[in-house]
Structures are given as C-alpha cells and as structure tokens.
Design a protein around this motif. Sequence first.
Motif, PDB file in Angstrom:
ATOM      1  N   MET A   1     -19.152 -10.073 -30.638  1.00  0.00           N
ATOM      2  CA  MET A   1     -17.840 -10.219 -30.483  1.00  0.00           C
ATOM      3  C   MET A   1     -17.058  -9.697 -29.083  1.00  0.00           C
ATOM      4  SD  MET A   1     -16.559 -11.632 -33.168  1.00  0.00           S
ATOM      5  CE  MET A   1     -17.495 -11.984 -34.897  1.00  0.00           C
ATOM      6  N   ALA A   2     -17.778  -8.614 -28.589  1.00  0.00           N
ATOM      7  CA  ALA A   2     -17.429  -7.943 -27.340  1.00  0.00           C
ATOM      8  C   ALA A   2     -18.335  -8.936 -26.318  1.00  0.00           C
ATOM      9  CB  ALA A   2     -18.019  -6.324 -27.189  1.00  0.00           C
ATOM     10  N   ILE A   3     -19.339  -9.319 -26.289  1.00  0.00           N
ATOM     11  CA  ILE A   3     -19.921  -9.858 -25.159  1.00  0.00           C
ATOM     12  C   ILE A   3     -19.532 -11.406 -24.893  1.00  0.00           C
ATOM     13  CG2 ILE A   3     -22.269 -10.897 -24.613  1.00  0.00           C
ATOM     14  CD1 ILE A   3     -23.594  -8.534 -26.107  1.00  0.00           C
ATOM     15  N   TRP A   4     -19.395 -12.160 -25.852  1.00  0.00           N
ATOM     16  CA  TRP A   4     -18.943 -13.410 -25.544  1.00  0.00           C
ATOM     17  C   TRP A   4     -17.178 -13.375 -25.465  1.00  0.00           C
ATOM     18  CZ3 TRP A   4     -20.795 -16.460 -30.993  1.00  0.00           C
ATOM     19  CH2 TRP A   4     -19.714 -15.998 -31.895  1.00  0.00           C
ATOM     20  N   GLU A   5     -16.806 -14.546 -25.093  1.00  0.00           N
ATOM     21  CA  GLU A   5     -15.431 -14.894 -24.649  1.00  0.00           C
ATOM     22  C   GLU A   5     -14.707 -13.906 -23.491  1.00  0.00           C
ATOM     23  OE1 GLU A   5     -14.456 -17.647 -25.972  1.00  0.00           O
ATOM     24  OE2 GLU A   5     -15.954 -17.975 -27.480  1.00  0.00           O
ATOM     25  N   GLY A   6     -15.568 -13.305 -22.790  1.00  0.00           N
ATOM     26  CA  GLY A   6     -15.337 -12.545 -21.676  1.00  0.00           C
ATOM     27  C   GLY A   6     -15.974 -11.227 -22.329  1.00  0.00           C
ATOM     28  N   SER A   7     -16.847 -10.583 -21.473  1.00  0.00           N
ATOM     29  CA  SER A   7     -17.692  -9.399 -21.862  1.00  0.00           C
ATOM     30  C   SER A   7     -16.524  -8.215 -21.382  1.00  0.00           C
ATOM     31  CB  SER A   7     -19.030  -9.272 -21.117  1.00  0.00           C
ATOM     32  OG  SER A   7     -19.801 -10.291 -21.423  1.00  0.00           O
ATOM     33  N   GLY A   8     -16.849  -6.968 -21.724  1.00  0.00           N
ATOM     34  CA  GLY A   8     -15.744  -6.090 -21.629  1.00  0.00           C
ATOM     35  C   GLY A   8     -15.099  -5.631 -20.242  1.00  0.00           C
ATOM     36  N   ASN A   9     -16.191  -5.491 -19.390  1.00  0.00           N
ATOM     37  CA  ASN A   9     -15.731  -5.459 -17.780  1.00  0.00           C
ATOM     38  C   ASN A   9     -14.823  -6.573 -17.364  1.00  0.00           C
ATOM     39  OD1 ASN A   9     -17.081  -3.068 -17.743  1.00  0.00           O
ATOM     40  ND2 ASN A   9     -18.730  -3.860 -16.093  1.00  0.00           N
ATOM     41  N   VAL A  10     -15.157  -7.725 -17.763  1.00  0.00           N
ATOM     42  CA  VAL A  10     -14.407  -8.731 -17.490  1.00  0.00           C
ATOM     43  C   VAL A  10     -12.916  -8.964 -17.733  1.00  0.00           C
ATOM     44  CG1 VAL A  10     -14.175 -11.325 -17.548  1.00  0.00           C
ATOM     45  CG2 VAL A  10     -16.369 -10.390 -17.025  1.00  0.00           C
ATOM     46  N   ILE A  11     -13.053  -8.581 -19.294  1.00  0.00           N
ATOM     47  CA  ILE A  11     -11.643  -8.356 -19.856  1.00  0.00           C
ATOM     48  C   ILE A  11     -10.979  -7.334 -19.130  1.00  0.00           C
ATOM     49  CG2 ILE A  11     -10.494  -7.979 -21.959  1.00  0.00           C
ATOM     50  CD1 ILE A  11     -11.525 -10.591 -21.964  1.00  0.00           C
ATOM     51  N   ALA A  12     -11.555  -6.163 -18.974  1.00  0.00           N
ATOM     52  CA  ALA A  12     -10.898  -4.903 -18.180  1.00  0.00           C
ATOM     53  C   ALA A  12     -10.122  -5.524 -17.071  1.00  0.00           C
ATOM     54  CB  ALA A  12     -11.699  -3.846 -18.276  1.00  0.00           C
ATOM     55  N   LEU A  13     -10.803  -6.251 -16.066  1.00  0.00           N
ATOM     56  CA  LEU A  13     -10.351  -6.809 -15.010  1.00  0.00           C
ATOM     57  C   LEU A  13      -9.288  -7.458 -15.241  1.00  0.00           C
ATOM     58  CD1 LEU A  13     -13.773  -6.938 -13.059  1.00  0.00           C
ATOM     59  CD2 LEU A  13     -12.011  -5.263 -12.685  1.00  0.00           C
ATOM     60  N   ASP A  14      -9.539  -8.367 -16.268  1.00  0.00           N
ATOM     61  CA  ASP A  14      -8.406  -9.378 -16.603  1.00  0.00           C
ATOM     62  C   ASP A  14      -6.927  -8.631 -16.949  1.00  0.00           C
ATOM     63  OD1 ASP A  14      -7.395 -12.091 -16.879  1.00  0.00           O
ATOM     64  OD2 ASP A  14      -7.530 -11.560 -19.181  1.00  0.00           O
ATOM     65  N   VAL A  15      -7.110  -7.468 -17.419  1.00  0.00           N
ATOM     66  CA  VAL A  15      -6.035  -6.668 -17.938  1.00  0.00           C
ATOM     67  C   VAL A  15      -5.194  -6.308 -16.371  1.00  0.00           C
ATOM     68  CG1 VAL A  15      -5.080  -4.171 -18.671  1.00  0.00           C
ATOM     69  CG2 VAL A  15      -6.552  -5.655 -20.085  1.00  0.00           C
ATOM     70  N   LEU A  16      -6.111  -6.000 -15.560  1.00  0.00           N
ATOM     71  CA  LEU A  16      -5.454  -5.687 -14.187  1.00  0.00           C
ATOM     72  C   LEU A  16      -4.860  -6.628 -13.411  1.00  0.00           C
ATOM     73  CD1 LEU A  16      -8.300  -3.453 -12.353  1.00  0.00           C
ATOM     74  CD2 LEU A  16      -6.130  -2.661 -13.942  1.00  0.00           C
ATOM     75  N   ARG A  17      -5.420  -7.827 -13.722  1.00  0.00           N
ATOM     76  CA  ARG A  17      -4.862  -9.141 -12.980  1.00  0.00           C
ATOM     77  C   ARG A  17      -3.434  -9.454 -13.714  1.00  0.00           C
ATOM     78  NH1 ARG A  17      -8.962 -12.669 -14.584  1.00  0.00           N
ATOM     79  NH2 ARG A  17     -10.266 -11.451 -13.375  1.00  0.00           N
ATOM     80  N   ALA A  18      -3.507  -9.431 -15.122  1.00  0.00           N
ATOM     81  CA  ALA A  18      -2.243  -9.562 -15.959  1.00  0.00           C
ATOM     82  C   ALA A  18      -1.143  -8.530 -15.369  1.00  0.00           C
ATOM     83  CB  ALA A  18      -2.467  -9.421 -17.470  1.00  0.00           C
ATOM     84  N   LEU A  19      -1.456  -7.254 -15.164  1.00  0.00           N
ATOM     85  CA  LEU A  19      -0.320  -6.465 -14.717  1.00  0.00           C
ATOM     86  C   LEU A  19       0.094  -6.623 -13.343  1.00  0.00           C
ATOM     87  CD1 LEU A  19      -2.063  -3.141 -15.892  1.00  0.00           C
ATOM     88  CD2 LEU A  19      -0.032  -4.142 -17.017  1.00  0.00           C
ATOM     89  N   SER A  20      -0.823  -7.146 -12.475  1.00  0.00           N
ATOM     90  CA  SER A  20      -0.606  -7.469 -11.118  1.00  0.00           C
ATOM     91  C   SER A  20       0.343  -8.755 -10.864  1.00  0.00           C
ATOM     92  CB  SER A  20      -1.526  -7.341 -10.201  1.00  0.00           C
ATOM     93  OG  SER A  20      -2.400  -8.134 -10.332  1.00  0.00           O
ATOM     94  N   ARG A  21      -0.235  -9.758 -11.470  1.00  0.00           N
ATOM     95  CA  ARG A  21       0.306 -11.292 -11.511  1.00  0.00           C
ATOM     96  C   ARG A  21       1.365 -11.585 -12.448  1.00  0.00           C
ATOM     97  NH1 ARG A  21      -4.753 -14.706 -10.636  1.00  0.00           N
ATOM     98  NH2 ARG A  21      -5.950 -13.815  -8.904  1.00  0.00           N
ATOM     99  N   ASP A  22       1.550 -10.817 -13.673  1.00  0.00           N
ATOM    100  CA  ASP A  22       2.301 -11.190 -14.677  1.00  0.00           C
ATOM    101  C   ASP A  22       3.101  -9.945 -15.139  1.00  0.00           C
ATOM    102  OD1 ASP A  22       3.561 -12.652 -16.898  1.00  0.00           O
ATOM    103  OD2 ASP A  22       1.838 -13.419 -17.302  1.00  0.00           O
ATOM    104  N   PRO A  23       4.143  -9.559 -14.105  1.00  0.00           N
ATOM    105  CA  PRO A  23       4.687  -8.481 -14.686  1.00  0.00           C
ATOM    106  C   PRO A  23       5.442  -8.397 -16.007  1.00  0.00           C
ATOM    107  CG  PRO A  23       5.842  -9.367 -12.605  1.00  0.00           C
ATOM    108  CD  PRO A  23       4.422 -10.020 -13.094  1.00  0.00           C
ATOM    109  N   GLN A  24       5.818  -9.669 -16.345  1.00  0.00           N
ATOM    110  CA  GLN A  24       6.498  -9.923 -17.748  1.00  0.00           C
ATOM    111  C   GLN A  24       5.670  -9.454 -18.958  1.00  0.00           C
ATOM    112  OE1 GLN A  24       7.338 -13.956 -16.895  1.00  0.00           O
ATOM    113  NE2 GLN A  24       9.545 -13.570 -16.338  1.00  0.00           N
ATOM    114  N   SER A  25       4.491  -9.725 -18.758  1.00  0.00           N
ATOM    115  CA  SER A  25       3.442  -9.403 -20.003  1.00  0.00           C
ATOM    116  C   SER A  25       3.538  -7.955 -19.953  1.00  0.00           C
ATOM    117  CB  SER A  25       2.152  -9.890 -19.563  1.00  0.00           C
ATOM    118  OG  SER A  25       1.325  -9.286 -18.482  1.00  0.00           O
ATOM    119  N   PHE A  26       3.676  -7.141 -18.962  1.00  0.00           N
ATOM    120  CA  PHE A  26       3.639  -5.809 -19.077  1.00  0.00           C
ATOM    121  C   PHE A  26       5.062  -5.351 -19.684  1.00  0.00           C
ATOM    122  CE2 PHE A  26       4.853  -1.253 -17.894  1.00  0.00           C
ATOM    123  CZ  PHE A  26       3.922  -0.674 -18.808  1.00  0.00           C
ATOM    124  N   GLU A  27       6.183  -5.933 -19.155  1.00  0.00           N
ATOM    125  CA  GLU A  27       7.484  -5.735 -19.833  1.00  0.00           C
ATOM    126  C   GLU A  27       7.544  -6.021 -21.451  1.00  0.00           C
ATOM    127  OE1 GLU A  27      10.422  -7.973 -17.695  1.00  0.00           O
ATOM    128  OE2 GLU A  27       9.686  -7.084 -15.911  1.00  0.00           O
TER     129      GLU A  27
END
Length: 385
Positions: free
Chosen positions: A263-289
């Motif tokens: 469940m952790a490995i597929w559909e984006g492994s841990g690091n890839v998902i963690a980096l996706d969180v950084l991407r969402a925070l920088s590119r999509d401020p509404q998601s953090f709001e």
Amino acid sequence: MPRLLNTAYEPELVPGKRSALFGMAMTEKQGGSDVRAGTTAARPIGGDEYELTGHKWFCSAPMSDAFLVLARAPGGLSCFLLPRLLPDGSHNEIRIRRLKDKVGNRADASSEVEYEGARAHLVGEEGRGVRTIIEMVTRTRLDSVLGSTAGMRQATAEAAWHVRHRAAFGARLIDQPLMTQVIADLQLETEAATATSLRLARAYDEDATAEEVAFRRLATAVAKYWICKRGPGHAYEAMECLGGNGYTEAFPLGMRYREQPVMAIWEGSGNVIALDVLRALSRDPQSFEAFDAELARSAGADRRLDTHVRRTRELIGELSRDDARDARARELVTALALAVQGSLLVRAAPPSVADAFIGSRLGGDGHLYGVLPLGTDAASIAARA
Ligand SMILES: Cc1cc2nc3c(=O)[nH]c(=O)nc-3n(C[C@H](O)[C@H](O)[C@H](O)COP(=O)(O)OP(=O)(O)OC[C@H]3O[C@@H](n4cnc5c(N)ncnc54)[C@H](O)[C@@H]3O)c2cc1C
C-alpha cells in the motif's frame, strides 16, 4: 462508463459483456516513480486511434477488460484506453510475458506486458498524459489509504480477539497490564487512521465543494504517506499478540503483514509522496489553506495539539526558505499527518482516545507500540478494539 460502473463480475473475456474491469499500466523498467521516462510509443492511425508498441514492467490485474496506459505520442506522453478485445472480437496485441512472484498481494496477479502494435484510444489531450491519468491515480491513492486502514482494523480485531481468549501465567492476556497497553495502542492507530481516511473520502464525494477539492489535494498525499507507512509496523505488532500462531499461515495476520507494505510502495512510494506534499504546498497554496482550516476546527481543544499545529505551521515557513527542503520532506509530512489525526480525534473520538493519541504521538515515547502516557485509560480503549 455504464460497463465500468456495473458491479456484476463477469470474468470471461468475451464481447458484449455488461460489466468491465479496468487496470492501469504506467510503470516501465526504467521508471515507475518517474513515468516521464516511459518509452512505449503511440503511432496515430486516424481519429482518436493509435498503435502502441513497447513494454510495461508492472501491470496488475492483467485479466482486466481494458487498461489506462501511458505512451509517447508525437505530441508527448499521453493517456490511452487500451481494450483487451477489438470491436471485431479478436484479441488486441498485448502479450503477458511473466507474472510477478510477489512478497504478498498474491491474490492480485501482477504482470509484465508487451504491446506489439496494440490498438488504443486517446484519453484527454496528446502530451497531457500525466495530468490526465493523475485524476485516476489520486483516487487509487485514496484506495491505498482505505486499504491500509481496513488492514489495521483487521489486525487490531484479530489481536484483541486472541488476547481475550488466551491465558498465560494464570490470567487472560487482555487483563495483563502490558498487553492492555499494546492492544489500546493498536486501537489508537486504527481509530486515527479510520477518522482520517473517512474524512479524506468525504472530500471525494460527488458534491465536494471547491474547498473540499483543495483539501483533498494535500490531504491525500499526507494520508497516503503516513497511514500506508504505519500499516506494516502495526500489522507486525498485532501478529506478535498471537504469539507463535501469528507467524503461521494457519492464522490470518501473516497475510496482512505481507500485504500492508505494498500500500505504501505502489501509487507513489513514500519519498515520492513526501515530495508531492512539498509540491502541493508551493504550487497550490489553496490546498494548504483548506488543510489549515480543517486543523483550525479543533483550535483550543487541546493545548498539546495547539502547540504541535503552531510548530507545524512554523516548519512550513522554515522549509519554504530552506534550500535543503527536500531532505526534510518526511519530517514535515509526519507533522502534518499527526496534526490532522489529532485534530480529527479531539472532535470525533471519546476524550480518552484523543488524549492518549495526542499524549503518545505528539511528544511521547511512542517509537514502538505499548508505551502510552501515565494515566491513560488503556482498558477502556482496548475494550473498543
Ligand atoms: C504489487 C505491485 C503492483 C503494481 N501494479 C502496477 C500497475 O498495475 N500499474 C503500474 O503502472 N504500476 C504498478 N506497480 C508499480 C509501482 O507503481 C511502482 O513500482 C512504484 O511507483 C515505484 O516505482 P519504481 O518501482 O520504478 O521505483 P523507483 O521509481 O525506482 O523508486 C525507488 C525508490 O526511490 C524513491 N524515489 C524515487 N524518486 C525519488 C526522489 N526524487 N527522491 C528520493 N527518493 C525517490 C521511491 O520513493 C522508491 O522508494 C506495481 C507495483 C507493485 C509492487
């Protein structure tokens, strides 16, 4: 769409079925996280039809009726719908080269496939394949979160049942203080995962508002990272509650233990998902709001939680100025995950559950299960398991 939404199960590969199963094929040998490295070629043959030539290194459920596939068209990486049968009833040019010999998840066949001029239809625009297929992928990430959570519930229930009926040293295990702590702790993890995954699922409802859509952008990644990663350790601890039996195939937790990591490995492994969180925070401020608004709903309910939420907000600010922010992505996602879990539990769970979760996860010594803060009402929490 009517076939896709039909819940009948028709395993035969024949024309004119009422229902259809879909798989997906993105991962190639040279890239699973980095699907843009894909080399499968798509040659236009008229209208929305293309011929696909290449391979996929992972393609689960290869017995499906159709697949969403990424392939490189003249306009760039694109998304295609690839049927197993062509309109005349003949087989499309898909070869299953090998079935994977997997650690777990064995009831779900996964395969390596090759396409040799397989016919497919373009989905979305040419060159926007990742953007198109990600709509499906975010839903399979939600599915991974729900799957890990359901697995936790199974593990906790099996462990609780066993220790209620097994005695050692003259007393039932559940009544022995250290086992009560372990079961209560497994239950806390299950409750936090359940509250989080169902809150996330609500943001995927058809009538989701714009704020909910923004919330799910960040919350899906946070939950996928944290809940799916907590699964394997949880399954292991539950397995140990069954003693030696837990490690045998006569009992169900061995299978759960092998299943949880995928469940952790597929559909984006841990690091890839963690980096996706950084991407969402920088590119999509509404998601953090939207995420922050969710946290604000519990403001004032628990001082320790308020402190953690404040520190998490500060960490986001700190990381936005830090050139080495990628290296700290896991630290940040962990903080966000615990913040939302704590916030949901203080609003939805009995006070004893929220109190023990916050006490043990936010600043406690919770490296392994069974270390709950002094004064925790472990017996009542274990009873909920
Ligand atoms: C049972 C099973 C079934 C599957 N079914 C399918 C399927 O049906 N269809 C499909 O398309 N795929 C499927 N996959 C493939 C799966 O999605 C990929 O294996 C996964 O996305 C990881 O890609 P990879 O294997 O190429 O690993 P890699 O991309 O090589 O990653 C290896 C490790 O490096 C990490 N990493 C990657 N990039 C970075 C970075 N920038 N910084 C730090 N760390 C990084 C990753 O998090 C990972 O831990 C399946 C996998 C499994 C195990």
